[in-house]
Scaffold this motif. Structure first.
Motif, PDB file in Angstrom:
ATOM      1  N   VAL A 151      -1.391  40.357 -53.775  1.00  0.00           N
ATOM      2  CA  VAL A 151      -0.291  40.717 -54.770  1.00  0.00           C
ATOM      3  C   VAL A 151      -0.628  40.882 -55.921  1.00  0.00           C
ATOM      4  O   VAL A 151       0.149  41.515 -56.845  1.00  0.00           O
ATOM      5  N   VAL A 152      -1.839  40.291 -56.488  1.00  0.00           N
ATOM      6  CA  VAL A 152      -2.169  40.570 -57.852  1.00  0.00           C
ATOM      7  C   VAL A 152      -3.686  40.118 -58.179  1.00  0.00           C
ATOM      8  O   VAL A 152      -4.216  39.412 -57.365  1.00  0.00           O
ATOM      9  N   ARG A 153      -4.362  40.803 -58.970  1.00  0.00           N
ATOM     10  CA  ARG A 153      -5.741  40.724 -59.154  1.00  0.00           C
ATOM     11  C   ARG A 153      -5.868  40.513 -60.606  1.00  0.00           C
ATOM     12  O   ARG A 153      -5.171  40.822 -61.407  1.00  0.00           O
ATOM     13  N   GLY A 192       5.138  49.346 -57.953  1.00  0.00           N
ATOM     14  CA  GLY A 192       5.877  49.284 -59.058  1.00  0.00           C
ATOM     15  C   GLY A 192       5.397  48.109 -60.068  1.00  0.00           C
ATOM     16  O   GLY A 192       6.020  47.977 -60.981  1.00  0.00           O
ATOM     17  N   GLY A 193       4.211  47.611 -59.747  1.00  0.00           N
ATOM     18  CA  GLY A 193       3.650  46.620 -60.491  1.00  0.00           C
ATOM     19  C   GLY A 193       3.064  47.181 -61.861  1.00  0.00           C
ATOM     20  O   GLY A 193       2.743  48.438 -61.829  1.00  0.00           O
ATOM     21  N   GLY A 194       2.786  46.312 -62.888  1.00  0.00           N
ATOM     22  CA  GLY A 194       2.150  46.536 -64.092  1.00  0.00           C
ATOM     23  C   GLY A 194       0.939  45.880 -64.442  1.00  0.00           C
ATOM     24  O   GLY A 194       0.354  45.259 -63.432  1.00  0.00           O
ATOM     25  N   HIS A 195       0.496  45.785 -65.634  1.00  0.00           N
ATOM     26  CA  HIS A 195      -0.568  45.053 -66.152  1.00  0.00           C
ATOM     27  C   HIS A 195      -0.154  43.993 -67.094  1.00  0.00           C
ATOM     28  O   HIS A 195       0.968  44.137 -67.927  1.00  0.00           O
ATOM     29  N   GLU A 251      -3.413  42.309 -62.973  1.00  0.00           N
ATOM     30  CA  GLU A 251      -3.000  43.846 -62.488  1.00  0.00           C
ATOM     31  C   GLU A 251      -2.313  43.548 -61.211  1.00  0.00           C
ATOM     32  O   GLU A 251      -2.791  42.893 -60.067  1.00  0.00           O
ATOM     33  N   ALA A 252      -1.042  43.982 -61.155  1.00  0.00           N
ATOM     34  CA  ALA A 252      -0.351  43.830 -59.735  1.00  0.00           C
ATOM     35  C   ALA A 252      -0.550  44.651 -58.835  1.00  0.00           C
ATOM     36  O   ALA A 252      -1.113  45.792 -59.167  1.00  0.00           O
ATOM     37  N   ALA A 299       1.149  35.727 -64.059  1.00  0.00           N
ATOM     38  CA  ALA A 299       0.630  37.087 -63.760  1.00  0.00           C
ATOM     39  C   ALA A 299       1.726  37.845 -62.975  1.00  0.00           C
ATOM     40  O   ALA A 299       2.146  38.986 -63.371  1.00  0.00           O
ATOM     41  N   LEU A 300       2.286  37.459 -62.091  1.00  0.00           N
ATOM     42  CA  LEU A 300       3.325  37.909 -61.224  1.00  0.00           C
ATOM     43  C   LEU A 300       4.603  37.801 -62.060  1.00  0.00           C
ATOM     44  O   LEU A 300       5.523  38.719 -61.881  1.00  0.00           O
TER      45      LEU A 300
END
Length: 513
Positions: free
Chosen positions: A116-118, A152-155, A147-148, A199-200
């Motif tokens: 889900v996220v890095r 649709g994820g962002g940074h 980083e998602a 992060a999320l």
């Protein structure tokens, strides 16, 4: 095989480390004699969760991290206060290890896990040492890039500081002293409980409006108080699941007790919640407690018999008493353990967790749920007290023997229900409920010890018969039986006084007339 450690840490937002003034001098902190030169690690972690973030929403996290001294798979589970349990597994493949996947089933309910996220971090860490050069804690500052990995994820980028106690060293007092210095130099406690949660929150919208594990506003009605109690215990049941699966000491007992508390609350406060919804949950809670009870009852009995043998002088331990006790334990423990694991792997158990979640999310409240808690909850206590009074009268009036043993056991169960009802009502009723709970707990303990003695005598007789059939001396088994009988007589003499004090607490608090 996965390994478990306990970590105690606090997170802070901190001033930029670029001006060379960070971290502040911590040698002024009591017990910190020196600070080791900084070490720098490049960390790269991919966090896994369900599509609706069931781990993150319940305070857990699961990651695969490379870099640093502890590369591997890390499952972090919430504990009270500033602590968490971390279960580690080797890096292996990029698939979640089966052992860790099993440990989060109570949270995921079988939903698939995926990235889900890095989070990549440049970590500078300083070890805080005592006068002998031993580590007390570690302070680290991370420059974080998130980083998602969902559509649709962002940074996001930020800097944070952690202070973590070293294994087997340091204390909460040390954390307090270090925090005081950090605050004096501009640090503040982080609002987010973990990197992955922040992060999320900053790179996706998945957590928008998500409920957290913090209690809601101060309870006002009887329904508020009952739901607060149910909500807390439902969370406890989920939190205990991994410990039970890993056979952590006392975990089965605590989960069984939690199930009984939940069941008792639903029974005692039926005027608050619709029993058409709660009765099926009560049946499942009874089933769960029963399945867990096989392991717990055997554990208690084995410890009791073992202590009895150890307390005897060596000259009266005749024959292979310890060996027979060990063989008896070895023959029964695996089956008890299997029952526990089969219960946790069953659809019925996961369905129970789902129904508990639904119960506290959309409670089937009855009219009295809106009532004044002092009135509604006191009435529930009076009803449970009346049941206990009737059973105690029967127990104390029955001649010694098997019928009285059964009556005392029934009184014990009624005492337990009253204790849990008082526990639920304590935030609303204050000291009267707390005092009643304490006194009734003593009744439960005395009657419980009596029941444990009855079960021990039955088991000792069976062991003695088996020993006799094998040609072994029966003297020691008979001696242990006699000691248990004498202890049972003592408990029966203690019970009237324990009950008298419980009655006095109920009357003094105005809970009964």
């Amino acid at each position: 095989m996965a390994q478990s450690t306990r970590e105690t840490e606090r997170k802070y937002t901190a001033p930029s480390a670029g001006d060379g003034a960070w971290p502040p001098d911590l040698t002024a902190v009591k017990a910190v004699a020196s600070v080791a030169p900084p070490e720098v690690d490049e960390l790269d972690a991919v966090y896994h969760d369900t599509a609706d973030l069931r781990l993150t929403r319940t305070g857990a996290s699961l990651r695969r991290r490379t870099g640093g001294p502890d590369a591997g798979w890390h499952l972090k589970l919430p504990l009270p206060g500033d602590s968490r349990e971390e279960v580690r597994a080797p890096l292996g493949s990029e698939d979640v290890p089966a052992e860790l996947r099993e440990l989060v089933v109570a949270r995921t309910r079988g939903a698939p896990l995926g990235p889900v996220v890095r989070i990549r971090s440049t970590r500078s860490r300083w070890r805080l040492l005592d006068s002998r050069g031993r580590p007390l804690a570690e302070l680290s500052t991370d420059v974080v890039h998130a980083e998602a990995l969902v559509p649709g994820g962002g940074h996001a980028t930020w800097t944070e500081t952690e202070v973590e106690l070293a294994d087997g060293a340091g204390s909460q007092a040390l954390l307090d002293r270090v925090e005081k210095v950090l605050r004096e130099h501009g640090a503040e406690r982080a609002q987010s409980p973990s990197k992955v949660a922040r992060a999320l929150a900053e790179t996706t919208t998945l957590l928008d409006g998500a409920p957290d594990r913090q209690p809601p506003a101060r309870p006002r009605t009887a329904g508020d108080h009952v739901l607060a109690y149910l909500r807390r215990l439902t969370g406890t049941l989920v939190d205990l699941d991994p410990a039970v699966r890993r056979d952590t000491p006392d975990a089965v007992h605590r989960m069984r007790t939690t199930a009984r508390r939940l069941r008792g609350c639903l029974r005692s406060y039926r005027p608050v919640l619709d029993r058409e919804a709660t009765d099926p949950i009560r049946r499942d809670l009874k089933w769960l407690a029963g399945e867990l009870g096989v392991a717990r009852d055997h554990e208690v009995l084995h410890e009791r018999l073992g202590r009895g043998v150890e307390a005897l002088p060596g000259e009266v331990v005749l024959g292979p008493v310890t060996a027979r006790l060990q063989a008896w334990d070895a023959a029964r423990r695996p089956e008890a353990r299997r029952r526990t694991l089969d219960a946790l792997a069953s659809p019925r158990y996961l369905g129970l967790l789902d129904r508990l979640d639904a119960l506290v999310a959309e409670p089937p409240l009855r009219a009295k749920a809106d009532g004044e808690p002092g009135k509604v909850m006191a009435k529930a206590l009076r009803k449970e007290y009346g049941r206990l009074a009737r059973r105690m009268e029967r127990a104390l009036g029955t001649p010694a023997g098997p019928e009285r043993d059964t009556a005392v056991h029934e009184a014990r169960k009624a005492a337990k229900r009253l204790r849990y009802a008082a526990e639920t009502a304590r935030p609303a009723l204050g000291r009267p409920a707390a005092r009643l709970r304490k006194r009734v707990k003593t009744v439960q303990q005395v009657s419980g010890a009596h029941h444990d003695g009855v079960v021990a005598r039955q088991t000792l007789r069976r062991l003695a018969v088996a020993a006799h059939a094998a040609g072994e001396p029966g003297f020691t088994w008979g001696l242990l039986y006699g000691r248990e009988a004498a202890a049972g007589d003592t408990r029966e003499r203690q019970l009237p006084e324990a009950w008298r004090r419980a009655r006095a607490a109920a009357r003094h608090g105005g809970l009964v007339r």
